[in-house]
Scaffold this motif. Structure first.
Motif, PDB file in Angstrom:
ATOM      1  N   THR A  36      46.613  43.950  -8.697  1.00  8.36           N
ATOM      2  CA  THR A  36      47.549  43.362  -7.931  1.00  8.36           C
ATOM      3  C   THR A  36      48.667  42.725  -8.748  1.00  8.36           C
ATOM      4  O   THR A  36      48.654  42.980 -10.063  1.00  8.36           O
ATOM      5  CB  THR A  36      47.027  42.253  -6.762  1.00  8.36           C
ATOM      6  OG1 THR A  36      46.420  41.358  -7.585  1.00  8.36           O
ATOM      7  CG2 THR A  36      46.239  42.858  -5.772  1.00  8.36           C
ATOM      8  N   GLY A  37      49.720  42.158  -8.499  1.00  8.85           N
ATOM      9  CA  GLY A  37      50.558  41.557  -9.240  1.00  8.85           C
ATOM     10  C   GLY A  37      51.848  42.460  -9.109  1.00  8.85           C
ATOM     11  O   GLY A  37      51.810  43.469  -8.517  1.00  8.85           O
ATOM     12  N   SER A  38      53.048  42.065  -9.692  1.00 10.54           N
ATOM     13  CA  SER A  38      54.120  42.751  -9.606  1.00 10.54           C
ATOM     14  C   SER A  38      54.273  44.225 -10.372  1.00 10.54           C
ATOM     15  O   SER A  38      54.762  45.092  -9.997  1.00 10.54           O
ATOM     16  CB  SER A  38      55.472  41.995 -10.346  1.00 10.54           C
ATOM     17  OG  SER A  38      55.242  41.334 -11.289  1.00 10.54           O
ATOM     18  N   THR A  39      53.457  44.077 -11.435  1.00  8.03           N
ATOM     19  CA  THR A  39      53.223  45.306 -12.534  1.00  8.03           C
ATOM     20  C   THR A  39      53.130  46.773 -11.601  1.00  8.03           C
ATOM     21  O   THR A  39      53.737  47.684 -11.852  1.00  8.03           O
ATOM     22  CB  THR A  39      52.531  45.000 -13.487  1.00  8.03           C
ATOM     23  OG1 THR A  39      52.709  44.034 -14.043  1.00  8.03           O
ATOM     24  CG2 THR A  39      52.468  46.284 -14.420  1.00  8.03           C
ATOM     25  N   PRO A  40      51.838  46.693 -10.702  1.00  9.71           N
ATOM     26  CA  PRO A  40      51.649  47.945 -10.228  1.00  9.71           C
ATOM     27  C   PRO A  40      52.293  48.174  -8.936  1.00  9.71           C
ATOM     28  O   PRO A  40      51.901  49.341  -8.326  1.00  9.71           O
ATOM     29  CB  PRO A  40      49.934  47.738  -9.932  1.00  9.71           C
ATOM     30  CG  PRO A  40      49.856  46.069  -9.729  1.00  9.71           C
ATOM     31  CD  PRO A  40      51.014  45.636 -10.224  1.00  9.71           C
ATOM     32  N   GLY A 128      46.542  45.155 -15.190  1.00  5.41           N
ATOM     33  CA  GLY A 128      48.017  44.473 -15.815  1.00  5.41           C
ATOM     34  C   GLY A 128      47.474  43.534 -16.695  1.00  5.41           C
ATOM     35  O   GLY A 128      46.206  43.595 -17.280  1.00  5.41           O
ATOM     36  N   ILE A 129      48.264  42.844 -17.345  1.00  5.53           N
ATOM     37  CA  ILE A 129      48.064  41.776 -18.151  1.00  5.53           C
ATOM     38  C   ILE A 129      48.543  40.358 -17.916  1.00  5.53           C
ATOM     39  O   ILE A 129      49.845  40.640 -17.791  1.00  5.53           O
ATOM     40  CB  ILE A 129      48.151  42.254 -19.626  1.00  5.53           C
ATOM     41  CG1 ILE A 129      47.485  41.408 -20.958  1.00  5.53           C
ATOM     42  CG2 ILE A 129      49.646  42.492 -19.769  1.00  5.53           C
ATOM     43  CD1 ILE A 129      47.669  42.155 -21.983  1.00  5.53           C
ATOM     44  N   GLY A 130      48.006  39.347 -18.076  1.00  7.74           N
ATOM     45  CA  GLY A 130      48.914  37.912 -17.971  1.00  7.74           C
ATOM     46  C   GLY A 130      49.518  37.664 -19.212  1.00  7.74           C
ATOM     47  O   GLY A 130      48.940  38.210 -20.401  1.00  7.74           O
ATOM     48  N   HIS A 134      45.157  37.529 -19.920  1.00  9.75           N
ATOM     49  CA  HIS A 134      43.878  37.789 -19.129  1.00  9.75           C
ATOM     50  C   HIS A 134      44.196  39.185 -18.503  1.00  9.75           C
ATOM     51  O   HIS A 134      45.148  39.929 -18.414  1.00  9.75           O
ATOM     52  CB  HIS A 134      44.040  36.865 -18.094  1.00  9.75           C
ATOM     53  CG  HIS A 134      45.079  36.756 -16.748  1.00  9.75           C
ATOM     54  ND1 HIS A 134      45.662  35.879 -16.439  1.00  9.75           N
ATOM     55  CD2 HIS A 134      45.794  37.908 -16.209  1.00  9.75           C
ATOM     56  CE1 HIS A 134      46.473  35.941 -15.613  1.00  9.75           C
ATOM     57  NE2 HIS A 134      46.883  37.151 -15.442  1.00  9.75           N
ATOM     58  N   GLY A 136      42.188  41.258 -14.930  1.00  4.53           N
ATOM     59  CA  GLY A 136      41.805  40.586 -13.763  1.00  4.53           C
ATOM     60  C   GLY A 136      42.110  39.119 -13.814  1.00  4.53           C
ATOM     61  O   GLY A 136      43.280  38.900 -14.265  1.00  4.53           O
ATOM     62  N   ARG A 163      55.850  31.612  -8.895  1.00  3.67           N
ATOM     63  CA  ARG A 163      56.789  32.510  -7.951  1.00  3.67           C
ATOM     64  C   ARG A 163      56.529  33.074  -6.751  1.00  3.67           C
ATOM     65  O   ARG A 163      57.480  33.029  -5.952  1.00  3.67           O
ATOM     66  CB  ARG A 163      57.864  33.438  -9.123  1.00  3.67           C
ATOM     67  CG  ARG A 163      56.778  34.614  -9.174  1.00  3.67           C
ATOM     68  CD  ARG A 163      57.504  35.503 -10.460  1.00  3.67           C
ATOM     69  NE  ARG A 163      57.024  36.862 -10.686  1.00  3.67           N
ATOM     70  CZ  ARG A 163      55.795  37.125 -11.275  1.00  3.67           C
ATOM     71  NH1 ARG A 163      55.118  35.974 -11.696  1.00  3.67           N
ATOM     72  NH2 ARG A 163      55.240  38.381 -11.404  1.00  3.67           N
ATOM     73  N   PHE A 164      55.576  33.186  -6.909  1.00  9.91           N
ATOM     74  CA  PHE A 164      54.978  33.883  -5.433  1.00  9.91           C
ATOM     75  C   PHE A 164      54.618  32.906  -4.257  1.00  9.91           C
ATOM     76  O   PHE A 164      54.717  33.197  -3.189  1.00  9.91           O
ATOM     77  CB  PHE A 164      53.689  34.858  -5.644  1.00  9.91           C
ATOM     78  CG  PHE A 164      53.820  35.893  -6.574  1.00  9.91           C
ATOM     79  CD1 PHE A 164      54.817  36.887  -6.135  1.00  9.91           C
ATOM     80  CD2 PHE A 164      53.133  35.877  -7.484  1.00  9.91           C
ATOM     81  CE1 PHE A 164      54.895  37.988  -7.290  1.00  9.91           C
ATOM     82  CE2 PHE A 164      53.219  37.096  -8.453  1.00  9.91           C
ATOM     83  CZ  PHE A 164      54.183  38.072  -8.349  1.00  9.91           C
ATOM     84  N   LYS A 198      55.744  39.987 -21.627  1.00  8.17           N
ATOM     85  CA  LYS A 198      54.381  40.681 -21.914  1.00  8.17           C
ATOM     86  C   LYS A 198      54.182  41.111 -23.428  1.00  8.17           C
ATOM     87  O   LYS A 198      53.171  41.426 -23.759  1.00  8.17           O
ATOM     88  CB  LYS A 198      53.985  41.919 -21.015  1.00  8.17           C
ATOM     89  CG  LYS A 198      53.975  41.486 -19.604  1.00  8.17           C
ATOM     90  CD  LYS A 198      52.884  40.571 -19.092  1.00  8.17           C
ATOM     91  CE  LYS A 198      53.012  39.998 -17.654  1.00  8.17           C
ATOM     92  NZ  LYS A 198      52.587  40.981 -16.844  1.00  8.17           N
TER      93      LYS A 198
HETATM   94  P1  PGA Z   1      52.036  40.721 -12.989  1.00 13.22           P
HETATM   95  O1  PGA Z   1      50.607  39.921 -13.459  1.00 13.22           O
HETATM   96  O2  PGA Z   1      51.980  42.150 -12.991  1.00 13.22           O
HETATM   97  O3  PGA Z   1      52.619  39.939 -11.763  1.00 13.22           O
HETATM   98  O4  PGA Z   1      52.971  40.233 -14.233  1.00 13.22           O
HETATM   99  C1  PGA Z   1      49.838  40.450 -14.208  1.00 13.22           C
HETATM  100  C2  PGA Z   1      48.435  39.550 -14.204  1.00 13.22           C
HETATM  101  O5  PGA Z   1      48.502  38.739 -13.950  1.00 13.22           O
HETATM  102  O6  PGA Z   1      47.657  40.707 -14.650  1.00 13.22           O
END
Ligand code: PGA
Length: 255
Positions: A36-40, A128-130, A134, A136, A163-164, A198
């Motif tokens: 999940t998150g904005s990336t996918p 995704g990647i934090g 991170h 997951g 932001r969400f 990122k």
């Molecule tokens: P983001 O989050 O796609 O909203 O940047 C990525 C994640 O936290 O894995």
């Protein structure tokens, strides 16, 4: 590892979507790990547009907040329903998301792992990647052998996700997440990252030492991992020219 660098998020997403679609077409009963998150979001849009058959596909999501009602606008149950599931013909019983309201969290985590095994394991895991590295919700210092379990978010992730939710105070502190060990067992891994924010995390994941302080670096252990980046996310990779060279010189059989 294969590092795919495209000029824009749209082009990088399109490249990833083609390969996800190929997995689904080749194996109509594939097991996908979803993020999940904005990336996918755009990846899911592309997959919806392709009109694929999801009737025999099984999915397992990486993570979920603990304590948010499943129908909360920011729950990952809601995210998946709105961004993918309600637009495709997946069977609800085949779409698995960790239950952040399970009365017995530890018992649920063991059960989630058993369900993944019973489905035959994950064929392709989307990540995704934090900004803190991170994958997951495996925050820095997560065990590289970890399994599905409860985690406490870092302040950085809480700031990123405010932001969400409208404010940091509203972001849940606790989450359920597949472990790094769980993720590494997927047969293929696609990690998507876009934007300047990122770039440090990507440089550390791809070119840094493997360390629990940078969970995404564990992907270096995976034998079939692809990173889909835009120029901004790739901007701190010291070997970006080499990755472009590899991509441009792929033998035909590998395309
Ligand atoms: P983001 O989050 O796609 O909203 O940047 C990525 C994640 O936290 O894995």
């Amino acid at each position: 590892m294969e590092i795919v660098i495209q000029p824009t998020p749209a082009e990088s997403t399109a490249a990833a979507a083609q390969l996800v679609a190929r997995v689904i077409r080749r194996n109509p009963a594939a097991v996908l790990g979803l993020a999940t998150g904005s990336t996918p979001v755009q990846l899911y849009r592309e997959l919806i547009r392709m009109n694929l058959d999801w009737s025999r596909i099984t999915t397992f999501n990486l993570d979920e907040y603990i304590g948010l009602p499943a129908d909360h606008p920011q729950s990952y149950h809601t995210f998946m329903r709105e961004n993918l599931f309600r637009h495709v013909n997946i069977r609800p019983e085949n779409a698995h998301i960790p239950d952040g309201n399970a009365p017995d969290i530890a018992g649920f985590c063991g059960e989630y792992e058993r369900r993944i095994s019973a489905a035959g394991g994950i064929d392709l895991q989307i990540l995704g990647i934090g900004s803190d590295g991170h994958i997951g919700f495996n925050e820095p210092t997560s065990s590289l052998a970890s399994r599905t379990r409860i985690k406490t978010l870092t302040r950085e992730t809480i700031r990123d996700n405010a932001r969400f939710f409208g404010s940091e105070a509203a972001v849940p502190r606790h989450v359920l997440t597949m472990g790094i060990g769980t993720i590494l067992e997927a047969r293929e891994v696609f990690l998507l990252a876009f934007g300047e924010a990122k770039a440090d995390a990507i440089a550390a994941a791809v070119e840094g030492p493997v360390a629990s302080t940078n969970p995404a670096s564990a992907v270096q252990f995976h034998p079939a991992a692809k990173f889909f980046l835009d120029e901004a996310a790739a901007s701190k990779l010291s070997r970006a020219d080499y990755y472009r060279w590899v991509y441009d010189n792929k033998p035909d059989w590998q395309r």
